[in-house]
Design a protein around this motif. Structure first.
Motif: not given
Lengths: 492, 602, 106
Positions: B560-572
């Motif tokens: 989930r961390g990886t997917s959350g990281g990807i989401f965060g990068l996208g949001a940024f």
């Protein structure tokens, strides 16, 4: 003949989408594939080295890509596994309420992908056929699954795609590290080239690590295993059978076919890492399996755990261990397929797989109890089944690695821990069997119907495969050892 | 490979029961009575051929190769046919036949008869395989199969929770022993390069040259015997195994399977007797087991459990004998014990079935008058058990005690105490169950069992009586002789016997309930509770931690961390898409400046 | 003598003024004007380069000046299209403030 074997499921799948009767076509395709494989088995020459029944079509002269297939002992064993489990999985499919044609088509695509990958002797198509099977898996879990199915479907697909990506980098690196004039995708020539002048040792280590991680994700090697339990728990039973029984073994087959022959230095360098990781699979995942309270989760974790044994055989880098690994691939595939099949039938009838809810089912479903019992005891290594033979080959192969009488080497410790893993597997498997089939029966289940006579045939098919190689292991050994003999002549 | 009749006979002995099991499972599952008859016929056939084999002095069997990997690893399927295995063949198939016949009566009304007889046949196959195996791997295969059939038979009445749990416990506990056994086998193979017994003997110096290694190997192989023969600390499965039908308890958990451990130790004596440390460990474990079993038997109220603990205790005697480096004494006691223990169990079974499956001795009483033959045979078995001359048990137990007297005095003392306790508990059982007045209506209404159950009892009683006499026993095995102390040991043993019988008679005559309340003993020294706690504290605890770790750290963290990281990068990155033209123009300019900088100044 | 560098400095200043105008001004038409200024600054530098670049054989090089003609033509076309878009946008949104048109915001 091999071409028929590979193309039959794919053409059948396309035909089913086009509109022919789904179940009938799928059954015909699966069973005819099984017969073709048995015919190949009978005509296979055990003594000759190299690949047999080769058929090859040139696709690209610049890149030296061929649409080529061939089998040797190892791939024949894989094909046997794939066709038996496909036939059983298709047979075990019950009534599908929505998109029945798509379901069977997806099953056949997965089967075709696996068979194509195992039969392929061209690296390009080896990878491509495996990728063919990824999306149907996603569809099967996401549409026809149970429980938390969309999360499980996404998780498995993205995780396996990432793994395939790492694998692809490794394969490209492998291709690039060959001298420019000899670059080819043909596995036979790759083996010849790397045998003649080996790839530089530092490069081998990098490639091997990439292949290990790439294939490892596909095998659910610890710590890349989290996709497996949820996916298998949520998947419909035939999908779980095909994936856990056949598709997962693609990674192991890749290691056996590519990594061991072509990258001996790399394998030797990363041996300790592999041993530590596989012990994580055996002991750590074994403990996790004990804590499970649902049959499907338990089976999912247990399939992850048994990968550790196969990897132990591969890591031991001698002919005993690798033969045992190949044998266990076959045995485990059959036994886990049967376990998932019976679990799926129970879920259909009772709607639950919680151990607390089930109990005493053997009274109303005696044949299911018998089938599950066979599969469970096979899985924990009872002699008489192929799993026992493969496990002792692995243990005898692993423990002699680096042995000296005065000291203990990591392989001896690993073997002892792996043996303790057998005790762990006994704990959870017997506990599951007892909680599901034995004991007092809940009145809710008093009216359950046993597995129909139609389903007895696939059960017999799976059990027969296990018992045949369990009673006559020399047939399997003779089939598989010629593949590995060239690489282990120096050591035992 | 020559196919004369001689070389086929051992294979027939082994494969007849397997064929029977296969035929029953595949074809005659609905016809329960036919299944029973097939099974009995098969085992009688095995017995007949075993007798023939016993008579021949020079016999060898056809060999096959089960696994052969270029000579690196070979597992043959071959038999060892020396005096030891020929004797065991006779005992196993003989007692087995009697119990099969007995089962015809005992299981007459059972609904799962086919399943029972199929499993019983499979057990005979596996047990005969252990006896005949000429290499470690083959023996291990049949070892595991015997454990499996024991699981099936203990859990025959699987709808009972107690039976289901007992089956699981039995298989699991013996598996733990097998864990040690397998490591031992692996270590032997590594040192000598072979698993075949004869080859190992030839290369024994490779192991004996390293005493530490040798001791570890010997003790690990002993682990297998500890599990299978229910020695302390792996004895906990045997009493629970009494949940199975009584003939099963008689055959598997008294006469044969549990004796397999002793047989293994005798078979690999060349390894064990080379290490003094291992011998000492084995002797002491046997002694402790003997004492513990006898103590725990004194307070049980279930007649089968009394006999179960008695078996544990007697097995302890056999293991003690092995540890005192006398295979002859161990085999002698195994031989006599098979007869009298099976007899005791079958007689108890006769009582149980007459009283409609009542097993509590405090609900029996006065059965001596109602079930005369059963009582007589039980008494014969009891007399053999306590070692009363001239019954068989006297000679075999005496041999072991004399051995201890000569070689290890502390063990002798404990052995003698155990003999006293043995006399005590079995007299208690006889007193309460058979003598005195009936305590319940069922006991009052008891009548004798049918002939098909009585005849095996009589045959076994005969053997329990005469098997110890030298004139009889010498035809079967080597009767041990101890040189000194011809009179001291038997005298002391008789004293212990009389004391035990006397005190039990005095305590238990005409009682309604048990006058002794030794909780520690009655609760079997809380060993079961201790194991439960231990498993809970280690395995279950670790399992829960691992599951938590997997669910929340690896899964939630990494995945989930990886997917959350990807989401965060996208949001940024999304922040740059403001839709404002002039912002875009600004970014253009920045890009150009960077480009110029990197091309011109770098 | 006026050197090449002087012309380039002037061109650069003009370009900067135009670019600043694009970034800062709010009215779309003014932005278009500033854009024109940037284009013409580029034209100036092109002509300057042509004027001061003489072949070794002595003949002047007119490639850049021909290119200026291209640029002027393209600028004209671009202004025509741009103003047409501005008119259409005004008819739709009734505004010429560039900050009000942010439909492409995520």
């Amino acid at each position: 003949m091999l071409l028929f074997l590979v193309l039959c499921p794919i053409i059948a799948a396309i035909a089913i989408i086009a509109g022919v009767p789904a179940r009938l076509t799928a059954l015909v395709a699966a069973i005819s594939n099984l017969f073709v494989t048995l015919a190949l088995l009978s005509r296979f020459d055990r003594v000759a080295a190299g690949f047999q029944f080769v058929s090859s079509f040139l696709v690209s002269a610049d890149w030296q890509i061929h649409f080529a297939f061939g089998i040797d002992g190892l791939s024949l064993l894989m094909l046997l596994l794939a066709t038996i489990v496909t036939a059983a999985a298709v047979w075990f499919t019950g009534r599908i309420d929505n998109y029945e044609r798509a379901f069977y088509a997806c099953l056949l695509f997965i089967s075709g992908g696996a068979i194509g990958a195992f039969a392929s002797i061209d690296l390009f198509f080896f990878y491509a056929f495996h990728e063919l099977a990824l999306i149907p898996t996603f569809l099967l879990i996401g549409i026809w699954g149970t429980g938390n199915r969309s999360v499980a479907a996404w998780k498995i697909t993205i995780y396996l795609t990432l793994g395939s990506f790492v694998l692809l980098i490794g394969l490209i690196l492998l291709y690039q590290s060959l001298p420019a004039t000899t670059r080819t995708f043909d596995i036979r020539e790759l083996q010849a080239v790397t045998a003649a002048h080996a790839i530089a040792a530092p490069m081998q280590r990098h490639i091997y690590l990439l292949l290990l991680i790439g294939f490892g994700v596909l095998i659910s090697l610890f710590p890349f295993h989290s996709w497996a339990p949820e996916a298998y728990a949520s998947a419909p039973a035939p999908a779980a059978m095909l994936h856990a029984g056949v598709l997962k073994k693609f990674g192991l087959y890749g290691l056996l076919r590519l990594a061991i022959p072509m990258l001996p230095d790399g394998a030797h360098y990363w041996m300790y890492l592999l041993v530590i990781l596989l012990l994580g699979n055996i002991i750590y995942i074994g403990l996790v399996t004990i804590a499970q309270k649902r049959l499907d989760w338990m089976l999912g974790y247990s399939s992850v755990m048994h990968m550790g044994y196969i990897l132990l055989g591969i890591a031991s880098a001698n002919i005993l261990g690798t033969t045992g690994a190949a044998a266990l691939i076959f045995a485990h595939g059959l036994s886990i397929a049967l376990l998932f099949a019976v679990a799926g039938q129970i879920r259909n009838r009772t709607g639950t797989l919680l151990f607390d809810d089930l109990g005493g089912l053997a009274k109303v479903m005696p044949f299911a109890g018998l089938a599950f019992g066979f599969a469970a005891f096979a899985a924990i290594g009872l002699p008489g089944f192929a799993n026992f033979v493969s496990e002792i080959l692995i243990f005898f192969g692993a423990i002699q690695n680096g042995w000296e009488m005065q000291r203990f080497h990591i392989f001896q410790i690993a073997t002892v821990l792996a043996l303790w893993g057998i005790v762990i597997s006994t704990v959870y498997m017997l506990r599951a069997y007892r909680s599901t089939f034995m004991g007092t029966i809940n009145e809710r289940w008093g009216k359950l119907v046993d597995l129909g006579t139609g389903l007895r045939l696939p059960v017999v098919l799976l059990v027969a495969g296990l018992i045949w190689f369990g009673f006559f292991p020399q047939t399997l050994v003779q089939m598989v050892t010629p593949t590995f003999r060239p690489y282990f002549t120096a050591t035992k | 490979m020559t196919f004369t009749t001689k070389s086929l006979l051992p294979w027939l002995v082994l494969l007849l029961p397997l064929t029977s099991a296969g035929v029953i499972t595949l074809f005659t599952r609905r016809r329960q009575n036919i299944s029973a008859l097939i099974s009995v016929a098969a085992v009688l056939g095995s017995f007949t051929f075993s007798c023939v084999i016993f008579g021949k002095n020079d016999i060898s069997a056809a060999e096959f190769s089960w696994i052969d990997i270029h000579g690196v690893f070979t597992v043959p399927l071959a038999f060892v046919l020396d005096d030891l295995s020929k004797l065991m063949l006779l005992v196993v198939s003989g007692v087995g036949s009697l119990i099969h016949i007995y089962s015809l009566g005992y299981m007459r009304d059972d609904k799962g008869k086919s399943r029972y007889f199929a499993a019983l046949s499979l057990f005979m196959f596996a047990m005969l395989g252990i006896v005949l195996a000429n290499n470690f791997v083959m023996m291990f295969i049949f070892w595991e199969l015997v454990g499996f059939t024991s699981y099936v038979l203990i859990g025959h009445w699987f709808e009972r929770d107690a039976a289901a749990n007992a089956a699981k416990k039995a298989f699991l506990t013996t598996r733990i022993g097998d864990f040690g056994f397998m490591i031992g086998i692996l270590m032997v193979w590594m040192a000598t390069g072979s698993v075949v017994f004869d080859d190992i003997v030839a290369h024994l110096s490779k192991i004996t040259s390293n005493p530490g290694y040798l001791t570890i190997v010997a003790i690990l192989i002993f682990c297998g015997a500890v599990g299978k023969s229910a020695q302390f600390p792996l004895h906990v499965w045997l009493p629970d195994a009494m949940e199975g039908p009584t003939p099963v308890s008689a055959l598997i958990h008294a006469a044969t399977m549990v004796a397999a451990g002793v047989y293994l130790l005798v078979r690999v004596a060349f390894l064990i007797q080379a290490s003094q440390t291992a011998l000492l460990v084995i002797a002491w474990i046997g002694t402790i087991t003997a004492l513990l079993g006898a103590l725990m038997a004194t307070q049980q109220s279930d007649i089968k459990r009394i006999l179960a603990y008695s078996t544990i205790s007697q097995l302890g005697y056999m293991v003690m004998a092995v540890g005192l480096a006398s295979n002859e004494a161990a085999m002698f006691h195994l031989f006599t014990h098979a007869f009298f223990k099976a007899l005791l169990f079958l007689a108890a079974g006769s009582v149980i079935v007459t009283l409609h499956h009542e097993q509590d001795i405090w609900k029996m009483g006065g059965l001596a008058k109602k079930l005369r033959i059963t009582f007589a045979t039980f008494a014969v078995g009891a007399l053999a058990l306590v070692g009363c001359p001239p019954f068989s048990g006297f000679f075999s137990k005496d041999a072991i005690l004399a051995l201890a007297y000569e070689r290890n005095m502390s063990i002798f003392v404990i052995g003698l105490t155990t003999a006293f306790l043995t006399a005590f508990y079995i007299s208690r059982a006889v007193m309460v169950a058979f003598l005195g007045k009936p305590r319940t209506d069922a006991a009052r209404a008891g009548k004798e069992s049918p002939l098909v159950m009585i005849i095996p009892l009589l045959i076994l009683a005969l053997f329990a009586l005469i098997a110890g006499l030298e004139s009889v026993a010498q035809h079967f095995l080597v009767v041990p002789h101890e040189k000194e102390s011809v009179f001291t040991v038997p005298a002391l043993a008789l004293v212990a016997l009389i004391l035990g019988v006397g005190i039990a008679t005095w305590l238990y005559r005409n009682r309604e309930r048990d006058p002794l309340h030794l909780d520690l003993v009655r609760r079997r020294f809380y060993i079961d509770e201790f194991y439960e706690w231990l498993i809970g504290a280690t395995q279950e605890f670790l399992a829960r931690i691992a599951a938590f770790f997997d669910r929340w750290i690896i899964d939630a963290g990494a995945v989930r961390g990886t997917s959350g990281g990807i989401f965060g990068l996208g949001a940024f990155l999304r922040l740059f898409q403001v839709g404002n033209l002039q912002a875009y123009a600004f970014l253009f300019g920045l890009g150009i400046v960077a480009l110029i900088y990197f091309t011109i100044f770098r | 003598m006026v050197t090449l560098g002087d012309y380039l400095i002037v061109s650069g200043i003009l370009f900067t003024i135009g670019f600043a105008g694009v970034m800062v001004r709010r009215n779309i038409i003014i932005i278009l004007m500033a854009l024109e200024l940037m284009l013409n600054a580029a034209n100036l530098s092109l002509v300057a380069f042509s004027r001061f670049h003489v072949d070794p054989s002595g003949a002047p090089n007119y490639n850049a000046q021909v290119f200026v003609f291209f640029v002027i033509t393209v600028a004209a076309a671009e202004v025509a299209v741009g103003l047409a878009i501005v008119v259409a946008l005004f008819r739709l949104r009734q505004t010429t403030h560039v900050e009000d048109i942010t439909s492409l915001k995520f």
